[in-house]
Design a protein around this motif. Structure first.
Motif, PDB file in Angstrom:
ATOM      1  N   SER A  82       0.834  -1.201   0.000  1.00 18.85           N
ATOM      2  CA  SER A  82       0.000   0.000   0.000  1.00 18.85           C
ATOM      3  C   SER A  82       0.869   1.251   0.000  1.00 18.85           C
ATOM      4  O   SER A  82       0.593   2.208  -0.734  1.00 18.85           O
ATOM      5  N   ALA A  83       1.922   1.245   0.796  1.00 22.16           N
ATOM      6  CA  ALA A  83       2.820   2.401   0.858  1.00 22.16           C
ATOM      7  C   ALA A  83       3.506   2.635  -0.483  1.00 22.16           C
ATOM      8  O   ALA A  83       3.663   3.783  -0.921  1.00 22.16           O
ATOM      9  N   VAL A  84       3.900   1.563  -1.152  1.00 18.25           N
ATOM     10  CA  VAL A  84       4.543   1.691  -2.465  1.00 18.25           C
ATOM     11  C   VAL A  84       3.556   2.283  -3.470  1.00 18.25           C
ATOM     12  O   VAL A  84       3.895   3.193  -4.224  1.00 18.25           O
ATOM     13  N   HIS A  85       2.323   1.790  -3.455  1.00 17.92           N
ATOM     14  CA  HIS A  85       1.313   2.313  -4.379  1.00 17.92           C
ATOM     15  C   HIS A  85       1.042   3.796  -4.123  1.00 17.92           C
ATOM     16  O   HIS A  85       0.886   4.578  -5.061  1.00 17.92           O
ATOM     17  N   LYS A  86       0.997   4.177  -2.841  1.00 16.71           N
ATOM     18  CA  LYS A  86       0.795   5.586  -2.500  1.00 16.71           C
ATOM     19  C   LYS A  86       1.943   6.429  -3.049  1.00 16.71           C
ATOM     20  O   LYS A  86       1.725   7.513  -3.586  1.00 16.71           O
ATOM     21  N   GLY A  87       3.161   5.930  -2.906  1.00 23.02           N
ATOM     22  CA  GLY A  87       4.327   6.647  -3.409  1.00 23.02           C
ATOM     23  C   GLY A  87       4.285   6.811  -4.917  1.00 23.02           C
ATOM     24  O   GLY A  87       4.588   7.894  -5.444  1.00 23.02           O
ATOM     25  N   LYS A  91       1.775   9.432  -5.846  1.00 17.70           N
ATOM     26  CA  LYS A  91       2.271  10.784  -5.565  1.00 17.70           C
ATOM     27  C   LYS A  91       3.225  11.247  -6.659  1.00 17.70           C
ATOM     28  O   LYS A  91       3.186  12.405  -7.070  1.00 17.70           O
ATOM     29  N   VAL A  92       4.075  10.352  -7.136  1.00 16.10           N
ATOM     30  CA  VAL A  92       5.001  10.688  -8.215  1.00 16.10           C
ATOM     31  C   VAL A  92       4.218  11.016  -9.486  1.00 16.10           C
ATOM     32  O   VAL A  92       4.516  12.003 -10.173  1.00 16.10           O
ATOM     33  N   LYS A  93       3.209  10.216  -9.789  1.00 13.36           N
ATOM     34  CA  LYS A  93       2.371  10.480 -10.967  1.00 13.36           C
ATOM     35  C   LYS A  93       1.689  11.842 -10.855  1.00 13.36           C
ATOM     36  O   LYS A  93       1.658  12.610 -11.816  1.00 13.36           O
ATOM     37  N   LYS A 100       2.623  14.439  -9.112  1.00 17.26           N
ATOM     38  CA  LYS A 100       3.613  15.506  -9.231  1.00 17.26           C
ATOM     39  C   LYS A 100       4.052  15.673 -10.684  1.00 17.26           C
ATOM     40  O   LYS A 100       4.196  16.803 -11.168  1.00 17.26           O
ATOM     41  N   ALA A 101       4.229  14.581 -11.400  1.00 12.20           N
ATOM     42  CA  ALA A 101       4.618  14.659 -12.815  1.00 12.20           C
ATOM     43  C   ALA A 101       3.517  15.338 -13.631  1.00 12.20           C
ATOM     44  O   ALA A 101       3.809  16.177 -14.498  1.00 12.20           O
ATOM     45  N   ASN A 102       2.270  15.007 -13.345  1.00 16.13           N
ATOM     46  CA  ASN A 102       1.156  15.654 -14.047  1.00 16.13           C
ATOM     47  C   ASN A 102       1.100  17.142 -13.729  1.00 16.13           C
ATOM     48  O   ASN A 102       0.838  17.967 -14.606  1.00 16.13           O
ATOM     49  N   GLU A 103       1.354  17.481 -12.476  1.00 21.38           N
ATOM     50  CA  GLU A 103       1.353  18.880 -12.057  1.00 21.38           C
ATOM     51  C   GLU A 103       2.442  19.669 -12.801  1.00 21.38           C
ATOM     52  O   GLU A 103       2.200  20.760 -13.306  1.00 21.38           O
ATOM     53  N   ILE A 104       3.613  19.088 -12.896  1.00 15.99           N
ATOM     54  CA  ILE A 104       4.721  19.737 -13.600  1.00 15.99           C
ATOM     55  C   ILE A 104       4.400  19.863 -15.081  1.00 15.99           C
ATOM     56  O   ILE A 104       4.630  20.917 -15.692  1.00 15.99           O
ATOM     57  N   ALA A 105       3.853  18.818 -15.665  1.00 20.35           N
ATOM     58  CA  ALA A 105       3.501  18.853 -17.085  1.00 20.35           C
ATOM     59  C   ALA A 105       2.461  19.938 -17.361  1.00 20.35           C
ATOM     60  O   ALA A 105       2.567  20.667 -18.354  1.00 20.35           O
ATOM     61  N   GLU A 106       1.483  20.074 -16.475  1.00 22.69           N
ATOM     62  CA  GLU A 106       0.463  21.111 -16.644  1.00 22.69           C
ATOM     63  C   GLU A 106       1.075  22.499 -16.563  1.00 22.69           C
ATOM     64  O   GLU A 106       0.697  23.400 -17.312  1.00 22.69           O
ATOM     65  N   LYS A 107       2.029  22.682 -15.654  1.00 21.50           N
ATOM     66  CA  LYS A 107       2.705  23.982 -15.539  1.00 21.50           C
ATOM     67  C   LYS A 107       3.489  24.294 -16.805  1.00 21.50           C
ATOM     68  O   LYS A 107       3.491  25.425 -17.287  1.00 21.50           O
ATOM     69  N   LEU A 108       4.171  23.293 -17.346  1.00 19.93           N
ATOM     70  CA  LEU A 108       4.966  23.504 -18.556  1.00 19.93           C
ATOM     71  C   LEU A 108       4.067  23.827 -19.746  1.00 19.93           C
ATOM     72  O   LEU A 108       4.350  24.733 -20.509  1.00 19.93           O
ATOM     73  N   VAL A 109       2.997  23.104 -19.883  1.00 15.46           N
ATOM     74  CA  VAL A 109       2.063  23.347 -20.991  1.00 15.46           C
ATOM     75  C   VAL A 109       1.389  24.699 -20.800  1.00 15.46           C
ATOM     76  O   VAL A 109       1.216  25.450 -21.760  1.00 15.46           O
ATOM     77  N   GLY A 110       1.045  25.013 -19.572  1.00 16.31           N
ATOM     78  CA  GLY A 110       0.411  26.292 -19.280  1.00 16.31           C
ATOM     79  C   GLY A 110       1.316  27.466 -19.585  1.00 16.31           C
ATOM     80  O   GLY A 110       0.874  28.499 -20.069  1.00 16.31           O
ATOM     81  N   ASP A 111       2.624  27.317 -19.340  1.00 20.28           N
ATOM     82  CA  ASP A 111       3.594  28.376 -19.610  1.00 20.28           C
ATOM     83  C   ASP A 111       3.734  28.612 -21.104  1.00 20.28           C
ATOM     84  O   ASP A 111       3.994  29.728 -21.534  1.00 20.28           O
ATOM     85  N   GLU A 112       3.569  27.589 -21.924  1.00 21.62           N
ATOM     86  CA  GLU A 112       3.692  27.731 -23.368  1.00 21.62           C
ATOM     87  C   GLU A 112       2.541  28.542 -23.945  1.00 21.62           C
ATOM     88  O   GLU A 112       2.679  29.192 -24.966  1.00 21.62           O
ATOM     89  N   ASP A 113       1.402  28.506 -23.274  1.00 21.51           N
ATOM     90  CA  ASP A 113       0.227  29.223 -23.776  1.00 21.51           C
ATOM     91  C   ASP A 113       0.324  30.730 -23.542  1.00 21.51           C
ATOM     92  O   ASP A 113      -0.392  31.493 -24.157  1.00 21.51           O
TER      93      ASP A 113
END
Length: 68
Positions: free
Chosen positions: A42-47, A50-52, A54-67
């Motif tokens: 369960s702890a591994v799945h939670k981790g 969380k990584v997924k 955070k990666a989505n959050e970063i990707a959204e920021k990068l795409v948002g900055d391009e606009d």
């Protein structure tokens, strides 16, 4: 992390705690260890989720900055 993933992870964690407690109460080391393994899984799945997230959050920021 989606609501379904959170629910499944919490259920797995609680199942693991129950197994560990039952194993300790009845002197069943295999059941106790199985419970610990469920909790670790369960702890591994939670981790991973969380990584997924955070990666989505970063990707959204990068795409948002391009606009801009």
């Amino acid at each position: 992390m989606g609501a379904q993933d959170k629910f499944e992870n919490k259920a797995e964690e609680l199942k693991g705690r129950a197994k560990e407690s039952a194993g300790a109460a009845f002197g069943d080391e295999d059941l106790k260890n199985e419970g610990k393994a469920d909790q670790a899984s369960s702890a591994v799945h939670k981790g991973i989720e969380k990584v997924k997230d955070k990666a989505n959050e970063i990707a959204e920021k990068l795409v948002g900055d391009e606009d801009k």
